[in-house]
Design a protein around this motif. Structure first.
Motif, PDB file in Angstrom:
ATOM      1  N   LEU A  77      -9.424   6.007  -0.254  1.00  0.00           N
ATOM      2  CA  LEU A  77      -9.412   5.309  -1.546  1.00  0.00           C
ATOM      3  C   LEU A  77     -10.199   6.109  -2.586  1.00  0.00           C
ATOM      4  O   LEU A  77      -9.758   6.287  -3.721  1.00  0.00           O
ATOM      5  CB  LEU A  77      -9.993   3.896  -1.385  1.00  0.00           C
ATOM      6  CG  LEU A  77     -10.062   3.058  -2.659  1.00  0.00           C
ATOM      7  CD1 LEU A  77      -8.669   2.831  -3.242  1.00  0.00           C
ATOM      8  CD2 LEU A  77     -10.742   1.721  -2.410  1.00  0.00           C
ATOM      9  N   GLU A  78     -11.367   6.613  -2.164  1.00  0.00           N
ATOM     10  CA  GLU A  78     -12.214   7.374  -3.092  1.00  0.00           C
ATOM     11  C   GLU A  78     -11.459   8.607  -3.606  1.00  0.00           C
ATOM     12  O   GLU A  78     -11.445   8.901  -4.801  1.00  0.00           O
ATOM     13  CB  GLU A  78     -13.503   7.791  -2.372  1.00  0.00           C
ATOM     14  CG  GLU A  78     -14.574   8.259  -3.329  1.00  0.00           C
ATOM     15  CD  GLU A  78     -15.710   9.006  -2.639  1.00  0.00           C
ATOM     16  OE1 GLU A  78     -15.761   9.006  -1.391  1.00  0.00           O
ATOM     17  OE2 GLU A  78     -16.519   9.599  -3.359  1.00  0.00           O
ATOM     18  N   THR A  93      -9.513  -3.603  -7.360  1.00  0.00           N
ATOM     19  CA  THR A  93      -8.255  -2.881  -7.121  1.00  0.00           C
ATOM     20  C   THR A  93      -7.068  -3.847  -7.043  1.00  0.00           C
ATOM     21  O   THR A  93      -5.932  -3.449  -7.180  1.00  0.00           O
ATOM     22  CB  THR A  93      -8.293  -2.056  -5.819  1.00  0.00           C
ATOM     23  OG1 THR A  93      -8.439  -2.947  -4.713  1.00  0.00           O
ATOM     24  CG2 THR A  93      -9.426  -1.057  -5.826  1.00  0.00           C
ATOM     25  N   ASN A 101      -7.853   5.136   6.929  1.00  0.00           N
ATOM     26  CA  ASN A 101      -8.571   4.953   5.673  1.00  0.00           C
ATOM     27  C   ASN A 101      -9.632   3.880   5.922  1.00  0.00           C
ATOM     28  O   ASN A 101      -9.314   2.798   6.412  1.00  0.00           O
ATOM     29  CB  ASN A 101      -7.555   4.492   4.613  1.00  0.00           C
ATOM     30  CG  ASN A 101      -8.196   4.151   3.289  1.00  0.00           C
ATOM     31  OD1 ASN A 101      -9.314   4.571   3.018  1.00  0.00           O
ATOM     32  ND2 ASN A 101      -7.480   3.387   2.472  1.00  0.00           N
ATOM     33  N   GLN A 145     -11.100   1.950   3.994  1.00  0.00           N
ATOM     34  CA  GLN A 145     -11.038   0.806   3.068  1.00  0.00           C
ATOM     35  C   GLN A 145     -10.868  -0.514   3.839  1.00  0.00           C
ATOM     36  O   GLN A 145     -10.152  -0.576   4.829  1.00  0.00           O
ATOM     37  CB  GLN A 145      -9.846   1.015   2.127  1.00  0.00           C
ATOM     38  CG  GLN A 145      -9.733  -0.012   1.024  1.00  0.00           C
ATOM     39  CD  GLN A 145      -8.465   0.214   0.184  1.00  0.00           C
ATOM     40  OE1 GLN A 145      -7.738   1.182   0.386  1.00  0.00           O
ATOM     41  NE2 GLN A 145      -8.225  -0.687  -0.745  1.00  0.00           N
ATOM     42  N   GLU A 155      -8.588   7.651  -5.952  1.00  0.00           N
ATOM     43  CA  GLU A 155      -9.089   7.307  -7.290  1.00  0.00           C
ATOM     44  C   GLU A 155      -9.451   8.569  -8.064  1.00  0.00           C
ATOM     45  O   GLU A 155      -9.192   8.685  -9.257  1.00  0.00           O
ATOM     46  CB  GLU A 155     -10.280   6.348  -7.181  1.00  0.00           C
ATOM     47  CG  GLU A 155      -9.802   4.912  -6.959  1.00  0.00           C
ATOM     48  CD  GLU A 155     -10.908   3.925  -6.621  1.00  0.00           C
ATOM     49  OE1 GLU A 155     -12.016   4.380  -6.239  1.00  0.00           O
ATOM     50  OE2 GLU A 155     -10.647   2.705  -6.712  1.00  0.00           O
ATOM     51  N   ALA A 157      -5.659   4.565  -7.443  1.00  0.00           N
ATOM     52  CA  ALA A 157      -5.983   3.964  -6.143  1.00  0.00           C
ATOM     53  C   ALA A 157      -4.721   3.820  -5.286  1.00  0.00           C
ATOM     54  O   ALA A 157      -4.786   3.710  -4.067  1.00  0.00           O
ATOM     55  CB  ALA A 157      -6.626   2.596  -6.350  1.00  0.00           C
ATOM     56  N   GLU A 165      -5.531   1.001   6.252  1.00  0.00           N
ATOM     57  CA  GLU A 165      -6.608   0.013   6.157  1.00  0.00           C
ATOM     58  C   GLU A 165      -7.245  -0.109   7.536  1.00  0.00           C
ATOM     59  O   GLU A 165      -6.563   0.035   8.552  1.00  0.00           O
ATOM     60  CB  GLU A 165      -6.032  -1.332   5.681  1.00  0.00           C
ATOM     61  CG  GLU A 165      -7.012  -2.297   5.089  1.00  0.00           C
ATOM     62  CD  GLU A 165      -7.684  -3.214   6.119  1.00  0.00           C
ATOM     63  OE1 GLU A 165      -8.650  -3.889   5.774  1.00  0.00           O
ATOM     64  OE2 GLU A 165      -7.234  -3.229   7.288  1.00  0.00           O
ATOM     65  N   VAL A 214      -3.505   6.289  -2.052  1.00  0.00           N
ATOM     66  CA  VAL A 214      -4.096   6.270  -0.713  1.00  0.00           C
ATOM     67  C   VAL A 214      -3.081   6.769   0.328  1.00  0.00           C
ATOM     68  O   VAL A 214      -3.418   7.542   1.230  1.00  0.00           O
ATOM     69  CB  VAL A 214      -4.559   4.830  -0.368  1.00  0.00           C
ATOM     70  CG1 VAL A 214      -4.671   4.614   1.129  1.00  0.00           C
ATOM     71  CG2 VAL A 214      -5.890   4.534  -1.042  1.00  0.00           C
ATOM     72  N   GLN A 258       0.806  -1.228   0.000  1.00  0.00           N
ATOM     73  CA  GLN A 258       0.000   0.000   0.000  1.00  0.00           C
ATOM     74  C   GLN A 258       0.838   1.278   0.000  1.00  0.00           C
ATOM     75  O   GLN A 258       0.287   2.371  -0.013  1.00  0.00           O
ATOM     76  CB  GLN A 258      -0.937   0.021   1.217  1.00  0.00           C
ATOM     77  CG  GLN A 258      -2.208  -0.800   1.026  1.00  0.00           C
ATOM     78  CD  GLN A 258      -3.209  -0.495   2.134  1.00  0.00           C
ATOM     79  OE1 GLN A 258      -2.916  -0.652   3.308  1.00  0.00           O
ATOM     80  NE2 GLN A 258      -4.393  -0.041   1.753  1.00  0.00           N
ATOM     81  N   ASP A 273     -12.407   8.262   3.771  1.00  0.00           N
ATOM     82  CA  ASP A 273     -12.373   7.345   2.629  1.00  0.00           C
ATOM     83  C   ASP A 273     -11.246   7.795   1.687  1.00  0.00           C
ATOM     84  O   ASP A 273     -11.485   8.512   0.718  1.00  0.00           O
ATOM     85  CB  ASP A 273     -13.729   7.358   1.915  1.00  0.00           C
ATOM     86  CG  ASP A 273     -13.823   6.290   0.843  1.00  0.00           C
ATOM     87  OD1 ASP A 273     -12.752   5.748   0.444  1.00  0.00           O
ATOM     88  OD2 ASP A 273     -14.939   5.984   0.391  1.00  0.00           O
TER      89      ASP A 273
END
Lengths: 189, 577
Positions: free
Chosen positions: A132-133, B555, A95, A97, A136, A141, A75, A144, A13, A130
Motif C-alpha cells: 500500500l505504501e 482509503t 501485502n 495491509q 501510494e 492506493a 490483504e 497495490v 482490490q 507494505d
C-alpha cells in the motif's frame, strides 16, 4: 508440469487486472494458460480468489487445497484464509495491509494481527511487503495489485520488459505511467 | 489469432463468426459478458432488454425476419424466458436462434442452483455444453447451423467456471450469412391449437432426428484410456476428470446434453468394467443411463450440491489428499457488503431504525440483509418484492403501516411494474420503495431503460419513473435523497401512515459510477468522539472502532457524510474542519 498461482484479496482490490496481466505474459511465453475469475456478488467487498494455472497442458481452471505454488495476497487476513490452498514448499507473497471485514467492524470478531507469524511458525515461506505504501508513492492506493504482481514477477525468469509491455497493452492510457511506476517499485524492492 | 478469453467472450466470438445480427439480453451473472462483448461489434444490433422474456422474444422476431439472432441470460433468467422458449420449440426458426444460458453451481451470485438442462429436455430443444473457452467458441459458432438444419432454437449451456475462466481460443473470420426472406407461414408461426397440434408432431419427429444426430455429433466424443474405468462426463467436470486421470481412464465426453445419444453410451459402457457418470448438479446423464438399463456410479458418490473440483474427483476415487497448512487462529469471515458511500445504506438504516418489515428483491441491495443493518426480510426472485408485499398485506392489512417492498431501478423495469399495477388495481395500502441508483449494479454496471443510455453508452429512451408510477394509478409518488437521513425518515413514516398506495423513489447514482464525483474522506475528532458506536450501526466498511474510538479508513471513505449526519456529538468532520 502445471504451476498454480492463487490471487486473493478483498473485492475491489484489482485481482482481475493482476490475473489478466499474468495470463497475458504467460500466454506470450508459450504456455497453456487458464485463469478463473470471480464476478458478481462476491466482488462487493467480500473475499475474492482468482486462479491462474499454466504449463504444457492445463485442464482444470481451478486450484484445490494443497495445490498452489504461490499465493499472491492483497490483504493480510486473506493470506491466512487461503493458506490451505498452498502446496507444501509453496510461497505466500502478501501485502501487510489490514482491511477489517464486517464481523470485525461490528465487534463480533477480532482481527488476528499476528496471523503471518503463525504461518511462518508452521514452516510456510512468507514474503510480506507494505504494498500500500509503495502504491501510494507511485500515485494511487489502487496500484497495490501491480506492486504485488511485480514482487511476484521477480521470482520468474521472464524479462522485465515483457511485464511492462503487458501493462501498456491492458491498462487504460491515462493510468499506464502510474502502473509502470508501481511495477518498478515492487520489482526493485 | 490465439487469445486468452473468458468463456463468455469466446461465446460472443463464436456467435459473431457464426453470422449473428441481433442480440437482446438482460444482464445476469455469470452470463452478462456474452452480450457486452457482442456490443463491441458494430455489425451486430446489440441491446439490453428490460427482461429475459423480452430478450428471447426480440431474438424470435429477428429469427422470424430471417437473420441469425441470440439472447443470453443466467439460469433463473430462463425461468422468465420459459414462456417463449416452450412455444419457440414448436414454431422453430427462420434465421438460426441461440439461447445462451449460464448456470451458477455453488451460487457464487445467485439465489438457487437450478440445472438448465431440465429446460432443454422439457422444451424438447437441443442443448450444447462447452467445457472451456475453445469449445465455447466452437459450439456457439456451430449452434446456428444446428438451429437452421433442424429448424429449432438451440440452447447453449454455460456454467460459472466455463463462463468466467479464461483459456486459449484460436479465432477465425466471420461468415457472412445472407438474410433469409420472410415468407408468411401461419401454419408454422401462428401457434393456435389447430396449427400447434400439427407442430407438436414436427417437434417429435425433430427429436428423433436429433437423437440420431447425437450418435455422431462431433461434440460427443470418446477418449480411450483402458477398460477398467469408464467415465461419462460433460462441461467443466470433464476438465477435473482429465486433471486427475489424464489419459489413464476412458472418457465419454458429452458436448450435447440434450438429446443424449443411446448407442454411443451403450457401446462405451460395454467396453469398460466400471462405469461412472460425473456431472454437476442434477443426475441428467445418469438418469438417461439408467433408462438404458445401465447401472453407473453417479450421485451416490458425486453430490448434486455445489460445484466440483479436481479434489472432488480425487476424493471420490480414494486418492490421497494433498498436504495443507491451516492456521489455528480462527479467520473471521468476509462476506460481501454494500460499498462505502452506497446510496442504499441510508434508506436501509431508516427502515431498520423504524423496525419496518422489508420484502426485498434481487440486486446489490440484497446486501441490506447483512449485519449490522439486517434490514431485509425476504428475497425470492426478480420482482417478487412488489407482488409479495401485496400478498403480505392481503393476508394482514394491519401490517400496512410497518411493511414495505424495496426494489432496484433495473429490477423494477424487469418485473416490478406488473406488481405495482396489481397494487393499484387490487388496492392495497402498500408502500413500495424504488432504490434508483441509475444503473444495473450487481452485474457490473449495465444500462437499463431508466438510465437514458443504451448498451453502447449512446443516448437512448428514458423511462420517467415518477410519471410511470402515476400513470399506473399511484397518486403518492415522492423522491428522496438516501444520503439525507432526516428526509428518508420523514418520507418512510409519512408514506407508511398514508391510507393509500405510495411509491418512494430513493434516488442517488451508484457511488462506483465513473461520473459520480466523490468527496475527500471524513475523519473522526477523537476528542469529540464519545464511543457511542452509533456510526457503526450503518455497517459502512470505512467506519470501524480502533483504540476505543470510531475510526474512518481514508482509503475507503468517499465522504458521503451519512455517518456525519448520524453522530450525536459532531465528532465526524470534513477535512480541514
Amino acid at each position: 508440469m502445471t504451476k498454480s498461482v492463487m490471487i486473493v484479496g478483498v473485492g475491489g482490490q484489482g485481482s482481475l487486472l493482476a490475473s489478466k496481466l499474468l495470463g497475458a505474459v504467460l500466454l506470450n511465453e508459450g504456455y497453456d494458460v487458464k485463469v478463473s475469475e470471480v464476478h458478481g456478488m462476491s466482488q462487493r467487498g467480500g473475499s475474492v480468489e482468482t486462479y491462474v494455472r499454466f504449463g504444457d497442458k492445463v485442464y482444470s481452471p481451478i486450484i484445490s487445497k494443497g495445490e498452489a505454488d504461490y499465493i499472491l495476497s492483497f490483504e493480510k487476513l486473506e493470506a491466512a484464509r487461503f493458506s490451505e490452498y498452498l502446496k507444501k514448499g509453496g510461497e505466500i507473497i502478501v501485502n501487510t495491509q489490514e482491511i477489517d471485514p464486517m464481523p470485525v467492524i461490528t465487534g463480533a470478531a477480532i482481527y488476528p494481527g499476528n496471523i503471518l507469524d503463525e504461518l511462518i511458525g508452521k514452516g510456510v515461506k512468507v514474503d510480506a511487503i507494505d504494498a500500500l505504501e509503495l502504491a501510494e508513492k507511485a500515485g494511487s492506493a489502487k496500484a497495490v495489485n501491480i506492486v504485488l504482481l511485480a514482487r511476484f514477477a521477480k521470482k520468474f525468469d521472464i524479462p522485465y520488459e515483457k511485464w511492462i509491455a503487458a501493462i501498456e497493452k491492458a491498462v487504460a492510457p491515462k493510468f499506464v505511467e502510474m502502473n509502470k511506476k508501481a511495477f518498478k517499485m515492487g520489482y526493485e524492492l | 489469432m490465439k487469445k486468452l478469453m473468458i468463456g463468455n467472450e469466446a461465446v460472443s466470438r463464436g456467435l459473431y463468426e457464426g453470422g449473428i445480427k441481433v442480440v437482446s439480453s438482460y444482464p445476469g451473472t455469470p452470463s452478462t459478458e456474452i452480450t457486452e462483448f457482442l456490443a463491441k461489434y458494430d455489425d451486430i444490433k446489440s441491446e439490453w432488454a428490460p427482461n429475459e422474456k423480452v430478450g428471447a422474444e426480440v431474438a424470435f422476431g429477428a429469427s422470424l425476419a430471417g437473420v441469425r439472432s441470440a439472447c443470453a441470460m443466467k439460469h433463473v433468467g430462463l425461468n422468465v424466458a420459459a414462456d417463449p422458449l416452450f412455444t419457440l420449440s414448436y414454431t422453430g426458426v427462420n434465421g438460426g436462434l441461440v439461447i445462451c444460458v449460464a448456470d451458477d453451481p455453488a451460487m457464487h451470485s445467485s439465489q438457487n442452483e437450478q440445472d438448465s438442462r431440465h429446460y432443454a429436455i422439457a422444451a424438447k430443444v437441443p442443448m450444447l455444453e462447452p467445457s472451456d473457452s475453445e469449445e465455447a467458441y466452437e459450439f456457439s459458432k456451430a449452434a446456428f447451423d444446428i438451429s437452421e438444419k433442424f429448424d429449432t432454437p438451440v440452447i447453449l449451456r454455460m456454467c460459472t467456471r466455463v463462463a468466467h475462466s479464461q483459456s486459449i481460443v484460436e479465432t477465425g473470420e466471420r461468415v457472412e450469412i445472407p438474410d433469409k426472406p420472410y415468407v408468411k407461414n401461419g401454419a408454422k408461426f401462428i401457434m393456435v391449437p389447430a396449427n400447434a397440434i400439427k407442430r407438436h408432431v414436427v417437434v417429435e419427429e425433430r427429436t428423433a432426428k436429433l437423437k440420431e444426430y447425437a450418435e455422431t455429433c462431433p461434440f460427443n466424443r470418446v477418449e480411450t484410456g483402458g477398460t477398467d474405468i469408464g467415465i461419462i462426463t460433460s462441461g467443466t467436470s470433464y476438465q477435473y476428470v482429465k486433471e486427475v486421470f489424464g489419459d489413464k481412464v476412458s472418457v465419454l465426453k458429452i458436448g450435447m446434453p440434450n438429446p443424449l445419444p443411446e448407442k454411443l453410451i451403450l457401446d462405451f459402457a460395454a467396453k469398460v468394467k466400471k462405469l461412472y457418470v460425473i456431472e454437476e448438479l442434477d443426475p441428467i446423464i445418469e438418469t438417461h443411463c439408467r433408462n438404458l438399463g445401465l447401472k453407473p456410479i453417479g450421485k451416490e458418490l458425486f453430490s448434486p450440491l455445489g460445484e466440483f473440483s479436481q479434489e472432488t474427483i480425487a476424493k471420490a476415487f480414494g486418492k490421497p489428499l494433498k498436504e495443507t497448512v491451516k492456521t489455528d487462529t480462527a479467520v473471521p469471515v468476509r462476506p460481501p457488503m454494500m460499498c462505502a458511500g452506497c446510496p442504499h445504506r441510508g434508506l436501509y438504516y431508516t427502515l431498520a431504525k423504524n423496525k419496518v418489515t422489508v420484502i426485498g428483491d434481487i440486486g446489490c441491495y440484497t446486501l441490506g440483509a447483512q449485519p449490522p443493518l439486517c434490514a431485509v426480510d425476504s428475497t425470492l426472485c426478480m420482482g417478487a418484492s412488489v407482488s409479495g408485499l401485496h400478498g403480505f398485506l392481503k393476508a394482514n392489512d394491519k401490517a400496512a403501516n410497518k411493511t414495505v417492498a424495496v426494489i432496484g431501478d433495473s429490477t423494477f423495469m424487469h418485473s416490478g411494474i406488473t406488481g405495482l399495477v396489481n397494487i393499484a388495481y387490487n388496492c392495497t395500502n402498500a408502500t413500495v420503495i424504488i432504490l434508483d441508483n441509475s444503473i444495473t449494479g450487481m452485474t457490473g454496471h449495465q444500462q437499463n431503460p431508466t438510465t437514458g443510455y443504451n448498451i453502447k453508452g449512446d443516448p437512448a429512451g428514458k423511462v420517467d419513473l415518477e410519471s410511470l408510477c402515476r400513470a399506473i394509478g399511484i397518486r403518492r409518488v415522492r423522491v428522496v435523497d438516501p444520503y439525507d437521513l432526516k428526509a428518508c425518515d420523514t418520507a418512510v413514516k409519512e408514506e407508511l401512515a398514508a391510507e393509500e398506495p405510495s411509491v418512494i423513489i430513493s434516488r442517488r447514482p451508484c457511488v462506483l459510477l465513473k461520473y459520480v464525483k466523490t468527496a475527500p474522506p471524513l475523519k473522526v475528532n477523537k476528542e469529540k468522539c464519545r464511543s457511542c458506536k452509533k456510526c457503526m450501526t450503518l455497517g459502512c466498511p470505512a467506519v470501524s472502532f480502533k483504540e476505543g474510538k470510531a475510526h474512518i479508513d481514508a482509503t475507503l471513505c468517499v465522504g458521503c457524510e451519512v455517518c456525519k449526519g448520524l453522530c450525536p456529538f459532531g465528532a465526524i468532520e470534513k477535512e480541514g474542519e
